[in-house]
Design a protein around this motif. Structure first.
Motif, PDB file in Angstrom:
ATOM      1  N   PRO A 143      31.971  23.785  68.488  1.00 24.90           N
ATOM      2  CA  PRO A 143      31.943  24.848  69.415  1.00 24.90           C
ATOM      3  C   PRO A 143      32.148  24.216  70.882  1.00 24.90           C
ATOM      4  O   PRO A 143      31.179  23.399  71.465  1.00 24.90           O
ATOM      5  CB  PRO A 143      30.847  25.695  69.281  1.00 24.90           C
ATOM      6  CG  PRO A 143      29.802  25.109  68.659  1.00 24.90           C
ATOM      7  CD  PRO A 143      30.225  23.648  67.782  1.00 24.90           C
ATOM      8  N   LYS A 144      33.148  24.665  71.675  1.00 27.79           N
ATOM      9  CA  LYS A 144      33.311  24.254  73.119  1.00 27.79           C
ATOM     10  C   LYS A 144      33.497  25.499  73.690  1.00 27.79           C
ATOM     11  O   LYS A 144      34.205  26.420  73.456  1.00 27.79           O
ATOM     12  CB  LYS A 144      34.614  23.421  73.094  1.00 27.79           C
ATOM     13  CG  LYS A 144      34.454  22.243  72.133  1.00 27.79           C
ATOM     14  CD  LYS A 144      35.771  21.595  71.950  1.00 27.79           C
ATOM     15  CE  LYS A 144      35.903  20.341  70.989  1.00 27.79           C
ATOM     16  NZ  LYS A 144      35.521  21.351  69.412  1.00 27.79           N
ATOM     17  N   LYS A 145      33.075  25.438  74.913  1.00 30.12           N
ATOM     18  CA  LYS A 145      33.098  26.507  76.086  1.00 30.12           C
ATOM     19  C   LYS A 145      34.217  26.051  76.954  1.00 30.12           C
ATOM     20  O   LYS A 145      34.336  25.119  77.440  1.00 30.12           O
ATOM     21  CB  LYS A 145      31.814  26.248  77.001  1.00 30.12           C
ATOM     22  CG  LYS A 145      31.770  27.640  78.012  1.00 30.12           C
ATOM     23  CD  LYS A 145      30.255  27.650  78.782  1.00 30.12           C
ATOM     24  CE  LYS A 145      29.338  28.115  77.676  1.00 30.12           C
ATOM     25  NZ  LYS A 145      28.025  28.296  78.598  1.00 30.12           N
ATOM     26  N   VAL A 146      35.152  27.135  77.164  1.00 26.75           N
ATOM     27  CA  VAL A 146      36.545  26.939  77.626  1.00 26.75           C
ATOM     28  C   VAL A 146      36.649  28.143  78.734  1.00 26.75           C
ATOM     29  O   VAL A 146      36.231  29.157  78.612  1.00 26.75           O
ATOM     30  CB  VAL A 146      37.696  26.743  76.976  1.00 26.75           C
ATOM     31  CG1 VAL A 146      37.530  25.324  75.915  1.00 26.75           C
ATOM     32  CG2 VAL A 146      37.817  27.949  76.187  1.00 26.75           C
ATOM     33  N   THR A 147      37.385  27.869  79.919  1.00 28.88           N
ATOM     34  CA  THR A 147      37.980  29.015  80.615  1.00 28.88           C
ATOM     35  C   THR A 147      39.386  29.292  80.297  1.00 28.88           C
ATOM     36  O   THR A 147      40.136  28.443  80.589  1.00 28.88           O
ATOM     37  CB  THR A 147      37.843  28.641  82.152  1.00 28.88           C
ATOM     38  OG1 THR A 147      36.285  28.285  82.378  1.00 28.88           O
ATOM     39  CG2 THR A 147      38.194  29.645  83.127  1.00 28.88           C
ATOM     40  N   LEU A 148      39.533  30.694  80.196  1.00 29.64           N
ATOM     41  CA  LEU A 148      40.780  31.383  79.819  1.00 29.64           C
ATOM     42  C   LEU A 148      41.335  32.157  80.884  1.00 29.64           C
ATOM     43  O   LEU A 148      40.669  33.190  81.041  1.00 29.64           O
ATOM     44  CB  LEU A 148      40.955  31.830  78.435  1.00 29.64           C
ATOM     45  CG  LEU A 148      42.188  32.755  77.993  1.00 29.64           C
ATOM     46  CD1 LEU A 148      43.551  31.564  77.844  1.00 29.64           C
ATOM     47  CD2 LEU A 148      41.917  33.343  76.622  1.00 29.64           C
ATOM     48  N   LEU A 197      43.047  23.604  68.273  1.00 29.44           N
ATOM     49  CA  LEU A 197      44.340  23.465  69.477  1.00 29.44           C
ATOM     50  C   LEU A 197      44.238  24.823  70.191  1.00 29.44           C
ATOM     51  O   LEU A 197      43.683  25.864  69.674  1.00 29.44           O
ATOM     52  CB  LEU A 197      45.330  23.427  68.620  1.00 29.44           C
ATOM     53  CG  LEU A 197      45.621  22.354  67.510  1.00 29.44           C
ATOM     54  CD1 LEU A 197      46.940  22.614  66.876  1.00 29.44           C
ATOM     55  CD2 LEU A 197      45.438  20.878  68.311  1.00 29.44           C
ATOM     56  N   VAL A 198      44.791  24.655  71.260  1.00 30.46           N
ATOM     57  CA  VAL A 198      44.867  25.600  72.352  1.00 30.46           C
ATOM     58  C   VAL A 198      45.695  27.050  71.546  1.00 30.46           C
ATOM     59  O   VAL A 198      45.234  28.263  71.886  1.00 30.46           O
ATOM     60  CB  VAL A 198      45.891  25.315  73.505  1.00 30.46           C
ATOM     61  CG1 VAL A 198      46.120  26.632  74.218  1.00 30.46           C
ATOM     62  CG2 VAL A 198      45.095  24.289  74.368  1.00 30.46           C
ATOM     63  N   SER A 199      46.647  26.709  70.812  1.00 26.42           N
ATOM     64  CA  SER A 199      47.276  27.711  70.004  1.00 26.42           C
ATOM     65  C   SER A 199      46.284  28.592  69.242  1.00 26.42           C
ATOM     66  O   SER A 199      46.507  29.855  69.259  1.00 26.42           O
ATOM     67  CB  SER A 199      48.646  27.151  69.340  1.00 26.42           C
ATOM     68  OG  SER A 199      48.138  26.317  68.186  1.00 26.42           O
ATOM     69  N   PRO A 252      44.507  19.515  72.011  1.00 25.12           N
ATOM     70  CA  PRO A 252      43.116  19.961  71.423  1.00 25.12           C
ATOM     71  C   PRO A 252      42.337  20.424  72.623  1.00 25.12           C
ATOM     72  O   PRO A 252      42.190  20.208  73.557  1.00 25.12           O
ATOM     73  CB  PRO A 252      42.897  18.349  71.283  1.00 25.12           C
ATOM     74  CG  PRO A 252      44.064  17.562  71.044  1.00 25.12           C
ATOM     75  CD  PRO A 252      45.007  18.019  72.347  1.00 25.12           C
ATOM     76  N   VAL A 253      41.397  21.314  72.012  1.00 24.14           N
ATOM     77  CA  VAL A 253      40.446  22.212  72.764  1.00 24.14           C
ATOM     78  C   VAL A 253      39.474  21.328  72.855  1.00 24.14           C
ATOM     79  O   VAL A 253      38.916  20.491  72.082  1.00 24.14           O
ATOM     80  CB  VAL A 253      40.050  23.324  72.245  1.00 24.14           C
ATOM     81  CG1 VAL A 253      38.938  24.247  72.773  1.00 24.14           C
ATOM     82  CG2 VAL A 253      41.287  24.624  71.909  1.00 24.14           C
ATOM     83  N   THR A 254      38.889  21.162  74.190  1.00 25.21           N
ATOM     84  CA  THR A 254      37.846  20.017  74.659  1.00 25.21           C
ATOM     85  C   THR A 254      36.843  20.997  75.750  1.00 25.21           C
ATOM     86  O   THR A 254      37.043  22.139  76.179  1.00 25.21           O
ATOM     87  CB  THR A 254      38.410  19.147  75.572  1.00 25.21           C
ATOM     88  OG1 THR A 254      39.232  19.655  76.789  1.00 25.21           O
ATOM     89  CG2 THR A 254      39.361  18.208  74.401  1.00 25.21           C
TER      90      THR A 254
END
Length: 391
Positions: free
Chosen positions: A144-149, A164-166, A189-191
């Motif tokens: 699991p990764k924490k991202v800002t959208l 992936l972002v999609s 790839p989601v990082t």
């Protein structure tokens, strides 16, 4: 004869002793051993003296990653227990980084714990309870990764295991149009810590009408006095329709593309003749009683309407009118058909001798424009100026 019988009994006794001794020897060398192979128990009788002998008797071959307890060289006794655990190759790819491990665990979950691979909340390509066979397993782990959208004016923080972002956009229920811009890209790839931005793109077409400026052609006319001019053809602006494609990104125009231009009406160019004929010299009568009086109206008008000399009379008034007409910009040319600080039409400029200085008012200096204004003023007063009230 008495001695014969005892000898016979002695022989029988010796034979009996041999049989007993053989039985004792067999019992001493035959050992019963329990072997656990990956948790499954089997029993074996072996005459050997080591663990290796017992394994060999059962046809168990050890590889370099297999574990046996006690060791293969250890001595065994009747009733001993031997544990054999086969090594398994586990190829683990965590977020695209691949490593190889060997483990004796028999399930995926036990192997992760055995290898201290932290996968809490992660998505695995195989079930945690899946048996791990001797052939090994390739396992993909997505942490699991924490991202800002950021999308549609809203920024939020999301913890996701989407690869992936999609995939993350689908998970976050964010729709996307065919023209929308996704940064850093749908297939990225989601990082951890990634910033994902969705820019809404809208394309519209718009048609506007614009004026087509006319030009002014001047011609010399020997029948007109110097400093005078005549409008032969009055200029008229044309009109064109321009179709544009406007690209909006998040509501702001980012690109404009002209699709087509169509002339609705053509401009009519102005033609003005400018006099070249020399003026006759003025004569005065010495006997005239009024020869020393103030100049006549005709003389004053002539002084204001002809010649290339500078006339800055009423300059303060003209500055006020210019401030109203053009914001005080003496070189303004907006394409509306009026030029300079006092917004002369080209025909009016030339008709009042503007050609003495320039072909258009905006190309002349402030002093020159005031000079021509004074000439026009002498003829028509302030009527031609919409900002006459500023005088």
């Amino acid at each position: 004869m008495l001695l014969t019988r005892p000898l016979r009994y002695a022989a029988h006794a010796a034979a009996a002793l041999v049989v007993v001794a053989g039985s004792v020897g067999v019992a001493h060398y035959d050992k019963s051993v329990d072997i656990s192979v990956d948790g499954k128990p089997v029993s074996v009788h072996v005459f050997g003296s080591t663990v290796a002998d017992a394994l060999d008797k059962k046809g168990i071959t050890l590889g370099e990653h297999d574990v046996v307890v006690p060791s293969a060289q250890s001595a065994i006794s009747d009733g001993d227990r031997i544990s054999v655990r086969y090594g398994r190759k586990l190829t683990v790819t965590v977020d695209g980084v691949t490593k190889e491990y060997w483990t004796t665990a028999t399930t995926v979950d036990a192997a992760l714990k055995d290898l201290d691979i932290r996968a809490e909340g992660a998505v695995l390509s195989a079930s945690r309870s899946q048996p791990l066979g001797r052939q090994g397993l390739a396992l993909d782990v997505t942490m699991p990764k924490k991202v800002t959208l950021t999308a549609d004016g809203l920024t939020r923080t999301i913890t996701s295991v989407s690869p992936l972002v999609s995939d993350l956009l689908l998970e976050a229920d964010v729709s996307r149009g065919a023209s929308d811009i996704i940064e850093p890209g749908l297939l990225a790839p989601v990082t951890e810590g990634m910033k994902i931005v969705v820019k809404r793109v809208v394309v519209k077409t718009d048609t506007v009408k614009e004026a087509i400026a006319y030009t002014t052609t001047t011609k010399k006319d020997s029948s007109l006095y110097v400093g005078t001019s005549k409008v032969v053809t009055k200029g008229k602006q044309g009109e064109k329709a321009i179709s544009r494609e406007l690209t909006y990104i998040d509501g702001k125009v980012s690109k404009t593309t002209v699709l087509s231009e169509k002339v609705v009406s053509k401009a009519i160019n102005a033609v003005v003749t400018v006099g070249t004929k020399a003026r006759p010299k003025a004569t005065t009568s010495s006997s005239s009683p009024s020869s020393s009086s103030a100049p006549s109206t005709a003389t004053r008008s002539a002084g204001n309407t002809s010649g290339a000399g500078i006339n800055l009379a009423n300059s303060a008034m003209w500055d006020r009118i210019a401030q109203c007409e053009s914001g005080g910009n003496w070189s303004i040319n907006t394409g509306n058909g009026y030029y300079g600080g006092l917004q002369f039409a080209t025909a009016s400029w030339l008709a009042n001798g503007g050609a003495d200085f320039a072909s258009r008012a905006d190309l002349a200096s402030r002093a020159q424009q005031i000079t021509i204004a004074n000439r026009y003023y002498a003829k028509a007063g302030l009527g031609p100026w919409g900002c006459a009230h500023a005088a």
